[in-house]
Write a protein that holds these residues in place. Structure first.
Motif, PDB file in Angstrom:
ATOM      1  N   ALA A 310      13.421  -5.822  -1.398  1.00  0.00           N
ATOM      2  CA  ALA A 310      13.148  -7.001  -0.558  1.00  0.00           C
ATOM      3  C   ALA A 310      12.124  -6.629   0.527  1.00  0.00           C
ATOM      4  O   ALA A 310      11.194  -7.396   0.814  1.00  0.00           O
ATOM      5  CB  ALA A 310      14.447  -7.500   0.067  1.00  0.00           C
ATOM      6  N   MET A 311      12.279  -5.429   1.094  1.00  0.00           N
ATOM      7  CA  MET A 311      11.336  -5.014   2.154  1.00  0.00           C
ATOM      8  C   MET A 311       9.927  -4.842   1.583  1.00  0.00           C
ATOM      9  O   MET A 311       8.944  -5.263   2.177  1.00  0.00           O
ATOM     10  CB  MET A 311      11.815  -3.718   2.822  1.00  0.00           C
ATOM     11  CG  MET A 311      13.034  -3.926   3.709  1.00  0.00           C
ATOM     12  SD  MET A 311      13.339  -2.572   4.843  1.00  0.00           S
ATOM     13  CE  MET A 311      14.002  -1.330   3.781  1.00  0.00           C
ATOM     14  N   ARG A 312       9.842  -4.212   0.421  1.00  0.00           N
ATOM     15  CA  ARG A 312       8.542  -4.025  -0.237  1.00  0.00           C
ATOM     16  C   ARG A 312       7.842  -5.346  -0.502  1.00  0.00           C
ATOM     17  O   ARG A 312       6.666  -5.532  -0.228  1.00  0.00           O
ATOM     18  CB  ARG A 312       8.767  -3.387  -1.619  1.00  0.00           C
ATOM     19  CG  ARG A 312       8.479  -1.948  -1.727  1.00  0.00           C
ATOM     20  CD  ARG A 312       8.870  -1.566  -3.157  1.00  0.00           C
ATOM     21  NE  ARG A 312       8.858  -0.147  -3.327  1.00  0.00           N
ATOM     22  CZ  ARG A 312       7.864   0.530  -3.880  1.00  0.00           C
ATOM     23  NH1 ARG A 312       6.813  -0.089  -4.332  1.00  0.00           N
ATOM     24  NH2 ARG A 312       7.919   1.826  -3.996  1.00  0.00           N
ATOM     25  N   ILE A 313       8.632  -6.268  -1.075  1.00  0.00           N
ATOM     26  CA  ILE A 313       8.034  -7.554  -1.470  1.00  0.00           C
ATOM     27  C   ILE A 313       7.608  -8.339  -0.230  1.00  0.00           C
ATOM     28  O   ILE A 313       6.540  -8.952  -0.191  1.00  0.00           O
ATOM     29  CB  ILE A 313       9.033  -8.337  -2.363  1.00  0.00           C
ATOM     30  CG1 ILE A 313       9.052  -7.672  -3.741  1.00  0.00           C
ATOM     31  CG2 ILE A 313       8.656  -9.804  -2.481  1.00  0.00           C
ATOM     32  CD1 ILE A 313      10.231  -8.017  -4.595  1.00  0.00           C
ATOM     33  N   SER A 314       8.417  -8.254   0.810  1.00  0.00           N
ATOM     34  CA  SER A 314       8.041  -8.963   2.052  1.00  0.00           C
ATOM     35  C   SER A 314       6.755  -8.365   2.616  1.00  0.00           C
ATOM     36  O   SER A 314       5.873  -9.093   3.077  1.00  0.00           O
ATOM     37  CB  SER A 314       9.159  -8.860   3.087  1.00  0.00           C
ATOM     38  OG  SER A 314      10.320  -9.464   2.577  1.00  0.00           O
ATOM     39  N   LYS A 315       6.649  -7.040   2.554  1.00  0.00           N
ATOM     40  CA  LYS A 315       5.418  -6.400   3.052  1.00  0.00           C
ATOM     41  C   LYS A 315       4.223  -6.873   2.230  1.00  0.00           C
ATOM     42  O   LYS A 315       3.159  -7.165   2.775  1.00  0.00           O
ATOM     43  CB  LYS A 315       5.553  -4.877   3.006  1.00  0.00           C
ATOM     44  CG  LYS A 315       4.231  -4.190   3.327  1.00  0.00           C
ATOM     45  CD  LYS A 315       4.341  -2.738   3.695  1.00  0.00           C
ATOM     46  CE  LYS A 315       2.948  -2.157   3.950  1.00  0.00           C
ATOM     47  NZ  LYS A 315       2.936  -0.892   4.630  1.00  0.00           N
ATOM     48  N   GLN A 316       4.405  -6.916   0.929  1.00  0.00           N
ATOM     49  CA  GLN A 316       3.300  -7.370   0.064  1.00  0.00           C
ATOM     50  C   GLN A 316       2.824  -8.759   0.470  1.00  0.00           C
ATOM     51  O   GLN A 316       1.623  -9.010   0.588  1.00  0.00           O
ATOM     52  CB  GLN A 316       3.780  -7.453  -1.385  1.00  0.00           C
ATOM     53  CG  GLN A 316       3.498  -6.211  -2.187  1.00  0.00           C
ATOM     54  CD  GLN A 316       4.085  -6.343  -3.587  1.00  0.00           C
ATOM     55  OE1 GLN A 316       4.158  -7.435  -4.157  1.00  0.00           O
ATOM     56  NE2 GLN A 316       4.527  -5.222  -4.126  1.00  0.00           N
ATOM     57  N   ILE A 317       3.788  -9.653   0.707  1.00  0.00           N
ATOM     58  CA  ILE A 317       3.401 -11.032   1.048  1.00  0.00           C
ATOM     59  C   ILE A 317       2.639 -11.046   2.377  1.00  0.00           C
ATOM     60  O   ILE A 317       1.628 -11.737   2.532  1.00  0.00           O
ATOM     61  CB  ILE A 317       4.642 -11.951   1.152  1.00  0.00           C
ATOM     62  CG1 ILE A 317       5.307 -12.075  -0.201  1.00  0.00           C
ATOM     63  CG2 ILE A 317       4.255 -13.331   1.678  1.00  0.00           C
ATOM     64  CD1 ILE A 317       6.623 -12.819  -0.161  1.00  0.00           C
ATOM     65  N   ILE A 318       3.108 -10.237   3.322  1.00  0.00           N
ATOM     66  CA  ILE A 318       2.459 -10.226   4.644  1.00  0.00           C
ATOM     67  C   ILE A 318       1.058  -9.634   4.549  1.00  0.00           C
ATOM     68  O   ILE A 318       0.117 -10.121   5.160  1.00  0.00           O
ATOM     69  CB  ILE A 318       3.312  -9.414   5.662  1.00  0.00           C
ATOM     70  CG1 ILE A 318       4.660 -10.086   5.876  1.00  0.00           C
ATOM     71  CG2 ILE A 318       2.586  -9.243   6.989  1.00  0.00           C
ATOM     72  CD1 ILE A 318       5.680  -9.220   6.629  1.00  0.00           C
TER      73      ILE A 318
END
Ligand SMILES: CCCCC/C=C/CC(=O)SCCNC(=O)CCNC(=O)[C@H](O)C(C)(C)COP(=O)(O)OP(=O)(O)OC[C@H]1O[C@@H](n2cnc3c(N)ncnc32)[C@H](O)[C@@H]1OP(=O)(O)O
Length: 360
Positions: A310-318
């Motif tokens: 979840a943290m990785r994917i959120s970083k990707q979106i940001i």
């Protein structure tokens, strides 16, 4: 013009080599081509160099500095051996000096624990200045961390400094291709180094344990979170050094703090306190120095238990929509610096620091 060049050469060399009193009393022979030269020959050469009427050019000046440093290194070797002999009259055969554990044997220490990979700059005696080898090692450490089991990656420093930026003696290690080749390969390495931060896929946290200078400040714009002790300061003295911004700061800093605050830092080298850097958005949170390590690591340990994907994917979106722009900025900054590193402004500033006449 010749007069100007002569004055320049005299100022540069007297800055670099100092008065005869500042030349180390080596009592040794000069290395390399002057293998048989005596200390007197060396002192004579130092005097002659100060009388040169023509500026011999930046490349020759760097070579001279590098040779001068070899002499200083020999003296350090002699001093160290004499200290070792004094502290241990008969070293035990089981523990020869070369095998003893050195307190600063590794300039970079990478550990993984509690879901956190920590990359620690570990050259405290040099304020964690970044050698060429350290850039390569950090790239390798980030590449490994991007694939390991940890949820979060942290960059921090040992000792009282976070990092004093690029090791200015990197400029004295001239390859066979001379100054131009040195600038070309440094620009390529810089670009690869910064690209690793742009592309890093997991949450990246800077634990700024003390003052930060130069490239260690500029890349903070590429971190996800920056925690700082209240002892930290943030300094980008590029104009003082005849250099220009890197680490994508020419793009991230105006975005983070507005163009005029960014200009004060990047053009005029204004040093920010930790509180100022926090107020301007470069730092996430400032902690009292006395409780800094305890508070920060407790917080990071808690964050590292969050679901990593979840943290990785959120970083990707940001971050993803900015990546292309950041790569282009990095390429441009690196190419401008390649030119800057060959300029007289830059060479004079480095010589001034190396001759111990200028600090920040
Ligand atoms: C691939 C290439 C990429 C290049 C990317 C470009 C990046 C640009 C930058 O990073 S610009 C910033 C460059 N850094 C500096 O200009 C800092 C220079 N250092 C200082 O001004 C001072 O050392 C200080 C203010 C950081 C600390 O001062 P203080 O008085 O507290 O301590 P000392 O000066 O006695 O430092 C202890 C020893 O550490 C050596 N040292 C510190 N910083 C550097 C450095 N950046 N490069 C080389 N050496 C450094 C210093 O010389 C002392 O060594 P000594 O004990 O042998 O004398």
């Amino acid at each position: 013009m010749a007069g100007l060049a002569g004055r320049f050469a005299r100022r540069w060399f007297s800055g670099l080599l100092g008065s005869p009193l500042q030349v180390p009393a080596l009592g040794l022979h000069v290395r390399g081509p002057a293998m048989l030269a005596s200390q007197k020959d060396f002192n004579n050469a130092v005097s002659q160099v100060k009388l040169l009427k023509e500026d011999p050019g930046n490349e020759v000046k760097l070579k001279l500095y590098a040779l001068y440093k070899q002499e200083a290194a020999r003296q350090n070797y002699v001093d160290l051996v004499s200290r070792l002999s004094a502290s241990s009259e008969s070293p035990s055969p089981e523990a020869p000096a070369a095998d003893r554990k050195q307190p600063e044997s590794d300039s970079l220490v990478v550990t993984s624990e509690d879901g956190i990979t920590t990359i620690r700059l570990n050259r405290p005696a040099k304020k964690n200045a970044l050698t060429t080898q350290m850039y390569h090692d950090i790239i390798a450490a980030l590449q490994a961390a991007s694939k390991d089991e940890s949820a979060i990656t942290v960059l921090t420093g040992s000792g009282d400094y976070y990092c004093s930026g690029n090791d200015l003696t990197n400029f004295t290690h001239l390859p066979a291709g001379g100054l131009e080749e040195m600038a070309r390969s440094a620009a390529a390495l810089l670009r690869d180094f910064v690209n690793c931060f742009i592309d890093f896929p997991k949450p990246l946290v800077a634990v700024v344990n003390g003052p930060a200078v130069g490239i260690s400040v500029t890349i903070l714009g590429l971190f996800d979170v920056v925690y700082a002790t209240d002892r930290a300061s943030f300094h980008t003295p590029f104009s003082h050094l005849g250099q220009s911004p890197e680490g994508c700061s020419s793009y991230t800093f105006p975005k983070i703090m507005g163009s005029s605050k960014a200009a004060e830092m990047l053009l005029f080298g204004k040093k920010l306190t930790a509180q100022e850097a926090c107020a301007q958005g470069l730092v996430t949170e400032v902690f009292p120095d006395g409780t800094f390590q305890k508070e920060v690591w407790a917080r990071l340990k808690a964050y590292s238990k969050l679901p990593p994907n979840a943290m990785r994917i959120s970083k990707q979106i940001i971050r993803n929509r900015e990546k292309e722009k950041l790569h282009a900025v990095n390429a441009e900054e690196s190419s401008v610096l390649r030119e800057r590193w060959q300029s007289d402004e830059c060479m004079n500033a480095i010589a001034s620091f190396l001759s111990r006449k200028a600090k920040l």
